[in-house]
Design a protein around this motif. Structure first.
Motif, PDB file in Angstrom:
ATOM      1  N   SER A 302       1.049  -1.433   0.104  1.00  0.00           N
ATOM      2  CA  SER A 302      -0.156  -0.359  -0.180  1.00  0.00           C
ATOM      3  C   SER A 302       1.186   1.385   0.053  1.00  0.00           C
ATOM      4  O   SER A 302       0.711   2.275  -1.461  1.00  0.00           O
ATOM      5  CB  SER A 302      -0.532  -0.156   1.314  1.00  0.00           C
ATOM      6  N   VAL A 303       1.904   1.042   0.248  1.00  0.00           N
ATOM      7  CA  VAL A 303       2.657   2.619   1.170  1.00  0.00           C
ATOM      8  C   VAL A 303       3.221   2.466  -0.992  1.00  0.00           C
ATOM      9  O   VAL A 303       3.504   3.904  -1.266  1.00  0.00           O
ATOM     10  CB  VAL A 303       3.840   2.696   1.842  1.00  0.00           C
ATOM     11  N   TYR A 304       3.958   1.326  -1.274  1.00  0.00           N
ATOM     12  CA  TYR A 304       4.934   2.046  -2.313  1.00  0.00           C
ATOM     13  C   TYR A 304       3.512   2.497  -3.191  1.00  0.00           C
ATOM     14  O   TYR A 304       4.219   2.739  -4.387  1.00  0.00           O
ATOM     15  CB  TYR A 304       5.571   1.010  -2.964  1.00  0.00           C
ATOM     16  N   PHE A 305       2.733   1.310  -4.124  1.00  0.00           N
ATOM     17  CA  PHE A 305       1.988   1.896  -4.360  1.00  0.00           C
ATOM     18  C   PHE A 305       0.563   3.077  -4.439  1.00  0.00           C
ATOM     19  O   PHE A 305       1.524   4.512  -5.560  1.00  0.00           O
ATOM     20  CB  PHE A 305       0.958   0.626  -4.521  1.00  0.00           C
ATOM     21  N   SER A 306       1.164   3.468  -3.244  1.00  0.00           N
ATOM     22  CA  SER A 306       0.465   4.968  -3.229  1.00  0.00           C
ATOM     23  C   SER A 306       1.298   6.010  -3.569  1.00  0.00           C
ATOM     24  O   SER A 306       1.179   6.659  -4.081  1.00  0.00           O
ATOM     25  CB  SER A 306       0.191   4.714  -1.518  1.00  0.00           C
ATOM     26  N   ALA A 307       3.052   5.604  -3.213  1.00  0.00           N
ATOM     27  CA  ALA A 307       4.329   6.637  -3.707  1.00  0.00           C
ATOM     28  C   ALA A 307       4.065   6.517  -4.833  1.00  0.00           C
ATOM     29  O   ALA A 307       4.142   7.469  -6.130  1.00  0.00           O
ATOM     30  CB  ALA A 307       5.408   6.399  -3.378  1.00  0.00           C
ATOM     31  N   TRP A 308       3.758   5.357  -5.568  1.00  0.00           N
ATOM     32  CA  TRP A 308       4.397   4.909  -6.908  1.00  0.00           C
ATOM     33  C   TRP A 308       3.530   6.118  -7.773  1.00  0.00           C
ATOM     34  O   TRP A 308       3.842   6.173  -8.730  1.00  0.00           O
ATOM     35  CB  TRP A 308       4.377   3.295  -7.891  1.00  0.00           C
ATOM     36  N   SER A 309       2.333   5.765  -7.562  1.00  0.00           N
ATOM     37  CA  SER A 309       0.529   6.108  -8.271  1.00  0.00           C
ATOM     38  C   SER A 309       0.799   8.479  -7.910  1.00  0.00           C
ATOM     39  O   SER A 309       0.468   9.008  -9.059  1.00  0.00           O
ATOM     40  CB  SER A 309      -0.482   6.417  -7.331  1.00  0.00           C
ATOM     41  N   ASN A 310       2.020   8.427  -7.827  1.00  0.00           N
ATOM     42  CA  ASN A 310       2.998  10.002  -7.227  1.00  0.00           C
ATOM     43  C   ASN A 310       3.152   9.862  -9.339  1.00  0.00           C
ATOM     44  O   ASN A 310       3.466  11.339  -9.248  1.00  0.00           O
ATOM     45  CB  ASN A 310       3.641  10.561  -6.773  1.00  0.00           C
ATOM     46  N   LYS A 311       3.326   8.886  -9.674  1.00  0.00           N
ATOM     47  CA  LYS A 311       4.092   9.800 -11.015  1.00  0.00           C
ATOM     48  C   LYS A 311       3.978   8.487 -11.932  1.00  0.00           C
ATOM     49  O   LYS A 311       3.948   9.677 -13.144  1.00  0.00           O
ATOM     50  CB  LYS A 311       6.107   8.974 -10.641  1.00  0.00           C
ATOM     51  N   SER A 312       3.607   7.908 -11.917  1.00  0.00           N
ATOM     52  CA  SER A 312       2.337   6.522 -12.688  1.00  0.00           C
ATOM     53  C   SER A 312       0.971   6.252 -12.014  1.00  0.00           C
ATOM     54  O   SER A 312       1.117   5.579 -10.541  1.00  0.00           O
ATOM     55  CB  SER A 312       3.089   6.487 -13.365  1.00  0.00           C
ATOM     56  N   TYR A 313       0.475   6.275 -12.942  1.00  0.00           N
ATOM     57  CA  TYR A 313      -1.013   4.893 -13.210  1.00  0.00           C
ATOM     58  C   TYR A 313      -0.379   3.452 -13.650  1.00  0.00           C
ATOM     59  O   TYR A 313      -1.028   2.962 -13.157  1.00  0.00           O
ATOM     60  CB  TYR A 313      -1.900   5.747 -13.056  1.00  0.00           C
ATOM     61  N   PHE A 314       0.009   3.834 -14.612  1.00  0.00           N
ATOM     62  CA  PHE A 314      -0.138   2.220 -15.519  1.00  0.00           C
ATOM     63  C   PHE A 314       0.851   1.459 -15.218  1.00  0.00           C
ATOM     64  O   PHE A 314       0.960   0.204 -15.116  1.00  0.00           O
ATOM     65  CB  PHE A 314       0.696   2.781 -17.127  1.00  0.00           C
ATOM     66  N   GLN A 315       1.923   1.895 -14.689  1.00  0.00           N
ATOM     67  CA  GLN A 315       2.797   1.452 -13.809  1.00  0.00           C
ATOM     68  C   GLN A 315       3.333   0.327 -13.263  1.00  0.00           C
ATOM     69  O   GLN A 315       3.262  -0.729 -13.279  1.00  0.00           O
ATOM     70  CB  GLN A 315       4.245   2.214 -14.229  1.00  0.00           C
ATOM     71  N   PRO A 316       2.543   0.663 -12.145  1.00  0.00           N
ATOM     72  CA  PRO A 316       2.152  -0.123 -11.356  1.00  0.00           C
ATOM     73  C   PRO A 316       0.413  -0.745 -11.393  1.00  0.00           C
ATOM     74  O   PRO A 316       0.860  -2.064 -10.399  1.00  0.00           O
ATOM     75  CB  PRO A 316       1.642   1.684 -10.091  1.00  0.00           C
ATOM     76  N   LEU A 317      -0.052  -0.431 -11.974  1.00  0.00           N
ATOM     77  CA  LEU A 317      -1.902  -1.559 -12.609  1.00  0.00           C
ATOM     78  C   LEU A 317      -0.495  -2.574 -13.443  1.00  0.00           C
ATOM     79  O   LEU A 317      -0.448  -3.826 -13.402  1.00  0.00           O
ATOM     80  CB  LEU A 317      -2.386  -0.900 -13.470  1.00  0.00           C
ATOM     81  N   ILE A 318       0.777  -2.332 -14.213  1.00  0.00           N
ATOM     82  CA  ILE A 318       1.160  -3.451 -14.432  1.00  0.00           C
ATOM     83  C   ILE A 318       2.086  -4.541 -13.746  1.00  0.00           C
ATOM     84  O   ILE A 318       1.911  -5.682 -13.740  1.00  0.00           O
ATOM     85  CB  ILE A 318       2.484  -2.834 -16.199  1.00  0.00           C
ATOM     86  N   PHE A 319       2.511  -3.766 -13.187  1.00  0.00           N
ATOM     87  CA  PHE A 319       3.620  -4.292 -12.457  1.00  0.00           C
ATOM     88  C   PHE A 319       2.874  -5.514 -11.380  1.00  0.00           C
ATOM     89  O   PHE A 319       2.614  -6.321 -10.781  1.00  0.00           O
ATOM     90  CB  PHE A 319       4.386  -3.067 -11.109  1.00  0.00           C
ATOM     91  N   SER A 320       1.013  -4.383 -10.695  1.00  0.00           N
ATOM     92  CA  SER A 320       0.511  -5.316  -9.411  1.00  0.00           C
ATOM     93  C   SER A 320       0.065  -6.621 -10.546  1.00  0.00           C
ATOM     94  O   SER A 320      -0.087  -7.888  -9.617  1.00  0.00           O
ATOM     95  CB  SER A 320      -0.802  -4.748  -9.624  1.00  0.00           C
ATOM     96  N   SER A 321      -0.367  -6.415 -11.915  1.00  0.00           N
ATOM     97  CA  SER A 321      -1.006  -8.146 -12.635  1.00  0.00           C
ATOM     98  C   SER A 321       0.490  -8.531 -12.857  1.00  0.00           C
ATOM     99  O   SER A 321      -0.516  -9.883 -12.505  1.00  0.00           O
ATOM    100  CB  SER A 321      -1.114  -7.380 -13.871  1.00  0.00           C
TER     101      SER A 321
END
Length: 702
Positions: A302-321
């Motif tokens: 939750s913490v690193y995805f919250s920080a990642w979403s400051n820069k991108s939405y596509f990349q964390p969703l790809i990583f999540s999948s």
């Protein structure tokens, strides 16, 4: 930094200036009290009485003005009605236009009055909070308790619109009659939602909702998601289009699909986790660790995805999948490897792929304000449907065969189905998701003139007015006077707009009311996780239920979420205050847990189902109201950044799930026969603490 005292001067209607709360005077009084008080009980009583009387005078001044203005509106409407009656009944377009403009002019003035009410209500709340924070007294509790429930309450006149509904009804009815359809007999009472779409009436309705916090179904679901609204320190891009701006609808759907699939992934193993544990040589109650390991990893993700979403939405969703794909593969292969370690690593990997922080952030930042509540409701609905669909799907995966020495059976099918689901989702995401442009933060821009601000993800074209209470600064001689003094209040310059930079700094921003709401959230998630994660073991031990029966039971529980939210959002929340619903829900949850105990020699299916239904439904109602109240009492500094309010609530809920699942496994070593009663003991203790804490902070939830 824009302080409330300045905003109050800048936003007020000039000819009404003498009727606003004298915030500057009251702030000076608080400062004088702080310098003169000696701390004796008598001194405190005098201070309470004097400040209460001063606030009474201010509120009475405001209320008398509101009532006078309502009377003027009624007189003007009555006058227009009399003029219309005196004219011939033959439809005249020119006369209709003249009267239509007359009613709209009244509507525009009514909007000014609603902003007047809103600004004063904010001033009252802020000065009471300032008093509490300066002295450490519970002045707000005292004042609200003695005033709000009094039969002649004047504070209710400010916080609840009185008489304005009648004015809105009169304007709406007359504007409908003046529409260009002289042969029509349509009435607002026959078709209230579709007859009239007049811009001024729509603006008035929004203003009324803002003042009264009226909660529709869509708003209730949106608040359940704790999707944070526009932050007053961000600047909106392409504000000319605002609510009508284009946004990538397919990307929003893919974001909601991620939410749905993740909830399916979380709960699809619940009906079979105990059997899987037994097949690998572990105790059935190890299912708690199997289910909870996903939540353990989510604490960090939750913490690193919250920080990642400051820069991108596509990349964390790809990583999540990708992470969830491999996590489910490992979960499925653990059966043939006969490895409980591989199974747990697979679930941990699934938890590391939790992108719910990104899902919330995308809606908050990238969906136009007009559509945001609907998208937030979609988030809650997707979560609820995933929660119901996961166990239901597990009940139908009753297969048993091998493909090249790879076992496909009831235990491994959830892993294989979810792995291929995430692979398919990954392909769709790669093709159709569109990364939105990043928002621009206020602190990164050069100084601007008189601006008001909002949130979006488009390209900057101009700055527009989005929020009356966060208005532009008036440039007058009073800007540099004593109101500029810096104190430790929530409006202090150095803290008023900067987001929290760590969990510790975010925790320091939590008031007692916010802490209680987070405790309630922890409690309800703990109770729900105990109920859901132990359901397979409990029902098998007491009732010999099959996997399919357990799956059906869990699916039916999950399906109650949407109708319960419809009932609360559309009806109950319009009849009772949110804090009343909160307290009643907690008490019902307490009795649901209490009724779950096995205190007789025979434990019946009826008792188990009824207690589970009361517990689950109460927790669902409680979650929506709790998050709604949390969004209202939480500091504005927690509205953005990595360590935002959504992250705090997610962490509280995740910790509760981890604690519940560890409790199930730990108590399981005492024997399955003791599992039911012993796991309910911490649930009822935490619930009792939350009820007591709610009573202690009840009057601050206003």
């Amino acid at each position: 930094m824009v302080r409330f005292g300045k905003r109050l001067i800048a936003d007020q209607v000039e000819e009404w200036s003498g009727y606003y709360i004298n915030y500057k005077l009251m702030k000076k009084k608080v400062k004088q009290y702080a310098q003169s008080i000696n701390g004796s009980p008598d001194d405190r009583r005098i201070l309470f009485k004097e400040f209460s009387r001063m606030l009474d005078d201010q509120i009475e001044k405001i209320v008398m003005f509101i009532l006078k203005q309502q009377g003027l509106f009624a007189t003007r409407i009555d006058k227009l009605n009399e003029q219309r009656k005196a004219l011939p009944q033959i439809y005249d377009p020119q006369q209709a236009d003249r009267f239509r403009e007359g009613y709209r002019e009244i509507g525009s003035d009514l909007l000014k009055l609603l902003r007047f009410v809103n600004l004063n209500a904010t001033g009252i709340r802020k000065i009471m909070k300032k008093f509490d924070k300066r002295f450490g007294y519970k002045f707000t509790d005292h004042y609200v308790t003695t005033r709000s429930n009094h039969p002649y309450s004047q504070i209710q006149q400010v916080f609840k619109h009185v008489g304005i509904g009648a004015v809105i009804g009169a304007l709406s009815r007359n504007l409908v009659e003046l529409q260009d359809n002289p042969g029509s007999f349509l009435s607002i009472y026959d078709q209230p939602s579709s007859v009239l779409k007049d811009p001024i009436i729509e603006s008035i309705k929004k203003a009324v909702d803002k003042v009264t916090h009226t909660t529709s179904l869509i708003q209730f679901l949106g608040q359940n998601a704790l999707i944070l609204q526009e932050d007053p320190r961000t600047i909106e891009v392409d504000s000319t289009t605002d609510d009508d701006q284009d946004y990538h609808f397919i990307s929003l759907l893919l974001n909601l699909a991620n939410t749905f699939l993740y909830m399916v992934n979380t709960y699809i193993i619940v009906p079979t986790a105990d059997e899987y544990a037994l097949s690998l040589g572990a105790a059935a109650t190890v299912c708690g660790i199997i289910i909870g390991s996903m939540a353990v990893a989510q604490i960090f993700s939750s913490v690193y995805f919250s920080a990642w979403s400051n820069k991108s939405y596509f990349q964390p969703l790809i990583f999540s999948s990708i992470t969830l794909f491999f996590g489910n593969i490992m979960y499925a292969l653990a059966y043939d490897a006969n490895s409980i370690a591989l199974l747990l690593i697979g679930r941990l990997l699934c938890g590391l792929g939790s992108a719910r922080a990104v899902n919330r952030r995308y809606i908050s930042d990238c969906v136009p304000r007009k559509q945001r509540m609907k998208a937030s409701a979609g988030f809650v609905s997707a979560s609820a449907l995933g929660m119901a669909f996961g166990p239901a799907l597990a009940g139908f995966l009753q297969l048993d065969f091998k493909i090249y020495n790879i076992s496909i059976n009831t235990n491994t099918m959830p892993g294989w189905v979810m792995a291929f689901s995430w692979l398919f989702y990954l392909i769709l995401l790669s093709i159709f998701f569109k990364e939105p442009p990043r928002q621009i933060e206020y602190d990164d821009l050069p100084p601007q003139g008189d601006v008001e601000i909002g949130v979006s993800c488009s390209v900057v074209e101009e700055i527009s007015v989005k929020e009356p209470l966060l208005g532009s600064l008036g440039r007058n001689s009073e800007e540099n006077d004593e109101d500029e003094d810096y104190d430790d209040s929530e409006e202090a310059a150095e803290d008023s707009h900067k987001p929290a930079t760590s969990i510790v700094s975010a925790y320091r921003l939590l008031t007692p009311s916010v802490k209680v709401q987070l405790l309630i959230y922890f409690m309800l998630k703990f109770a729900m996780e105990i109920l859901l994660s132990s359901s397979s073991v409990i029902s098998t031990f007491y009732f010999d239920w099959s996997t399919r029966t357990v799956a059906l039971f869990l699916a039916l529980l999950g399906l109650t979420v949407l109708p319960v939210n419809v009932m609360v959002g559309s009806y109950i929340s319009n009849m009772f205050e949110e804090r009343q619903i909160l307290l009643v829900s907690e008490i019902l949850l307490f009795f649901g847990i209490l009724f779950s105990f096995n205190i007789t020699s025979s434990y019946t299916v009826l008792q188990y189902v009824i207690s589970a239904l009361i517990t689950f439904v109460s927790a669902e109602v409680l979650e929506g109201v709790n998050l709604s109240l949390l969004s209202q009492v939480m500091s504005s500094r927690l509205s953005r950044g990595t360590y935002n309010g959504g992250l705090l609530s997610t962490e509280a809920g995740t910790l509760a799930r981890v604690a519940a699942d560890v409790t199930i496994t730990a108590i399981g070593y005492l024997g399955v026969s003791k599992l039911l009663n012993v796991t309910l003991i911490p649930s009822i203790l935490i619930c009792t603490c939350s009820v007591v804490a709610t009573f202690l902070t009840y009057n601050s939830l206003y």
